[in-house]
Design a protein around this motif. Structure first.
Motif, short mmCIF file in Angstrom:
data_model
loop_
_atom_site.label_atom_id
_atom_site.label_comp_id
_atom_site.label_asym_id
_atom_site.label_seq_id
_atom_site.Cartn_x
_atom_site.Cartn_y
_atom_site.Cartn_z
N ASP A 48 -22.97 7.96 4.38
CA ASP A 48 -23.81 7.01 3.63
C ASP A 48 -23.20 5.61 3.68
OD1 ASP A 48 -26.07 6.45 1.95
OD2 ASP A 48 -24.66 6.31 0.26
N ALA A 49 -21.90 5.54 3.45
CA ALA A 49 -21.23 4.23 3.45
C ALA A 49 -21.27 3.60 4.84
CB ALA A 49 -19.78 4.41 3.00
N GLU A 50 -21.05 4.41 5.88
CA GLU A 50 -21.00 3.86 7.24
C GLU A 50 -22.37 3.38 7.69
OE1 GLU A 50 -17.16 4.37 8.31
OE2 GLU A 50 -17.96 5.84 9.76
N LEU A 51 -23.41 4.17 7.40
CA LEU A 51 -24.76 3.75 7.81
C LEU A 51 -25.18 2.49 7.06
CD1 LEU A 51 -26.61 7.18 8.20
CD2 LEU A 51 -25.66 5.70 10.00
N GLY A 52 -24.79 2.40 5.78
CA GLY A 52 -25.09 1.18 5.01
C GLY A 52 -24.39 -0.02 5.62
N TRP A 53 -23.14 0.17 6.02
CA TRP A 53 -22.37 -0.92 6.65
C TRP A 53 -23.03 -1.35 7.96
CZ3 TRP A 53 -19.86 -1.89 11.21
CH2 TRP A 53 -18.95 -2.96 11.23
N ILE A 54 -23.40 -0.36 8.79
CA ILE A 54 -24.02 -0.67 10.09
C ILE A 54 -25.34 -1.42 9.87
CG2 ILE A 54 -25.11 0.34 12.14
CD1 ILE A 54 -22.99 2.63 11.90
N ALA A 55 -26.13 -0.97 8.90
CA ALA A 55 -27.43 -1.62 8.64
C ALA A 55 -27.22 -3.09 8.24
CB ALA A 55 -28.19 -0.87 7.55
#
Lengths: 374, 374
Positions: A48-55
């Motif tokens: 969740d944290a990584e996808l939020g960062w990538i977005a």
């Protein structure tokens, strides 16, 4: 560049970057390619944290997520195994062999906060990851092993998410197409990671013919624009690359492994079951040699082998940063035969743009072979 | 088509056809490609007759000859072995294993006029073949294994004959370039016959970079114009094909083997030492499986293994034409992974012209990916 895959993914260049590192994923997407985060070992919170960062980093540009969905694994008949069940299935002979390797190469144990668990290969493992992935604005979800389950395809299509699956044989590709995927990644045996034995040069055109009109990405042996041009000449409409990102500036590849990759030749890889239990191409080192010896225990199935060796792998990488051990000889990681061409560290963006530039040169060179020189 | 290799060989299309069958060699040369006769098992008299026939059929168009010049083989320190010395070195255990296979598969012995001799791998074996070859108007001489000896390069260049050598690794390619060859054939592990493990997609660009300015032909996995376009995109200036001719009308491939090739998938080949003693890719059959079993004797070195099995291979092929045996299960021959794409019998000329037509289509398709569609 104009291919159906570029249009489907909404990118300028149909260059997909598989990486476990969010920085690589974002950099490739921001360079006009398509980053795909390999999420098999992530916890739901971390994903969740990584996808939020990538977005946030990519500001609306498209990216994807890759999971392991193997058709066969130990414990499949029970819907998967929890960590205790996995631990109970690791034979004493195998545990002792791993310990003996660590002792012989003078690797100290790593004080770990949490024991290494099983890979997320069963529905109870990957379902929480899927929920997280679908809660983000992903453009693609890929199955690195096996056809995606029907409900995954349905849920993805309801959200306008593209479904892809990797295939190492024509038979697998047909199965994926039958499961309703939007893209097949035909991955030749020269690729890093889980891979079959049929080479990209042979596999890609036969998969293109077998799954038409489903578009095909080529994987295996592709790190330059010449190789991308070759893949597209074979009938693919884009490329899927993994190894080339491992030596980029953004990659979190451990320094000892990165240095080995930069020095390695194309003859320095081997298909081995020693890391995950399924055949995967990786750098040949003392680790793979130890598991190849006929007098040693055979690797366990997936996900047991990973559970058996995950802590040892962590200990080897940590020990390699210090002196006084022989960890350097053991250190390995998944990589394809194209490792022989990786001899300098570049930003991921430069890799994308050089591939495109070389691709254009290669096409013009082919044009020149057809022109009348008079 | 315009490449340095096409100009060097004096052909319209830089498509080299390696074949043991003179009819294929002549047909490819007459179609605008370049036929190369594989002459390792020929007697000098037979080679003389075949080259004379090819020269008459091709009326001044160019063709070549291919020999095995391995750097290592059993008996090299003695300058090679005669038939009696070879026979004396075949262990009883190995002879009994071959006999046992033949009994178990109900293969009757073949009444042979002459016992099978050693492959012409030593100077005393290939020197008479070289003399015959140089007495004809050949355009190219190729070494299928190992760098050509210095005196061969000198003699070839005195006669304006192009020297080529096959390489399965960059290291071998550098050695060949150092020996003074005019052309390097970079052969990927997917190829049929003696082959390494690095795939064409990876090997070709690294060999092109390593031996420049020596031009490179690509081999392994190439049977169509798409694959030819891929090979030339990788930096090769021509292709070297073997498997694709085995199912042509002109090929003398035994009917049982031809039928198996037409039915085979790309996953049906294996690298095996069971025919010559060196790893060679061939159709996986009961024969290769028998030799792969851990409880069976390991194959002998070159040229012993060929001497051990040559008569048995002849007996298997002859028995397969009749009923009442299990010869069909054993029958095999050298072929690459591209066998999966060979599903119909065509004249060799049609193969050449279809490759060229598909090549042009592939280049135009690549052009279209770069054009602005508006």
């Amino acid at each position: 560049m104009h291919t159906r895959v570029a249009a489907l993914l909404g990118v300028e260049y149909p260059i997909c970057a598989f990486s476990h590192c969010r920085d690589v994923v974002a950099a490739v997407t921001n360079a006009g390619g398509f980053g795909v985060l390999g999420a098999v070992a992530h916890s739901p919170d971390r994903l969740d944290a990584e996808l939020g960062w990538i977005a946030r980093e990519t500001r609306g540009r498209p990216f994807g997520v890759d999971l392991l969905l193997p058709p066969t694994y130990v414990g499949a008949e029970r819907g998967g195994l929890d960590a205790d069940a996995v631990a109970a299935l690791l034979p004493a002979e195998h545990r002792e062999f791993v310990d003996e390797i660590l002792r012989r190469y003078r690797i100290p144990a790593v004080p770990t906060a949490a024991p290494a668990g099983a890979l997320n290969v069963a529905p109870k493992g990957y379902e929480p990851l899927l929920e997280v992935a679908f809660a983000h604005d992903i453009r693609l979800i890929a199955s690195a092993l096996g056809p995606p389950p029907p409900d995954l395809v349905t849920r993805a299509h309801e959200r306008d998410v593209v479904v892809a699956a990797l295939a190492g044989t024509v038979e697998h590709a047909r199965r994926h197409a039958g499961a309703g995927v939007d893209l097949v990644v035909a991955q030749g045996g020269e690729a890093g990671g889980h891979t079959g034995e049929v080479a990209t040069m042979v596999l890609v055109p036969e998969v293109v013919g077998a799954v038409a009109p489903v578009p095909v990405l080529a994987a295996g042996g592709i790190a330059t624009g010449r190789q991308m041009a070759a893949a597209l000449a074979l009938g693919a409409e884009g490329v899927w690359c993994g190894s080339v990102w491992l030596t980029t500036e953004e990659a979190e590849t451990p320094p000892v492994v990165k240095e080995k990759f930069l020095a390695a030749e194309s003859t320095d890889t081997v298909r081995s079951r020693s890391l995950t239990g399924k055949p995967a191409r990786m750098l040949r080192t003392a680790w793979t040699d130890e598991w190849d010896r006929p007098d040693r225990p055979a690797p366990l199935g997936m996900p047991l082998q990973n559970a058996l060796v995950a802590e040892a792998q962590r200990a080897i990488i940590e020990a390699a940063e210090r002196s006084g051990t022989r960890a350097d000889a053991l250190a390995t990681y998944f990589v394809g035969q194209v490792v022989g061409a990786l001899d300098r560290v570049r930003p991921a963006r430069a890799v994308v743009l050089e591939m495109v530039s070389e691709f254009i040169d290669a096409v013009h060179r082919l044009d020149g072979m057809l022109e009348d020189p008079r």
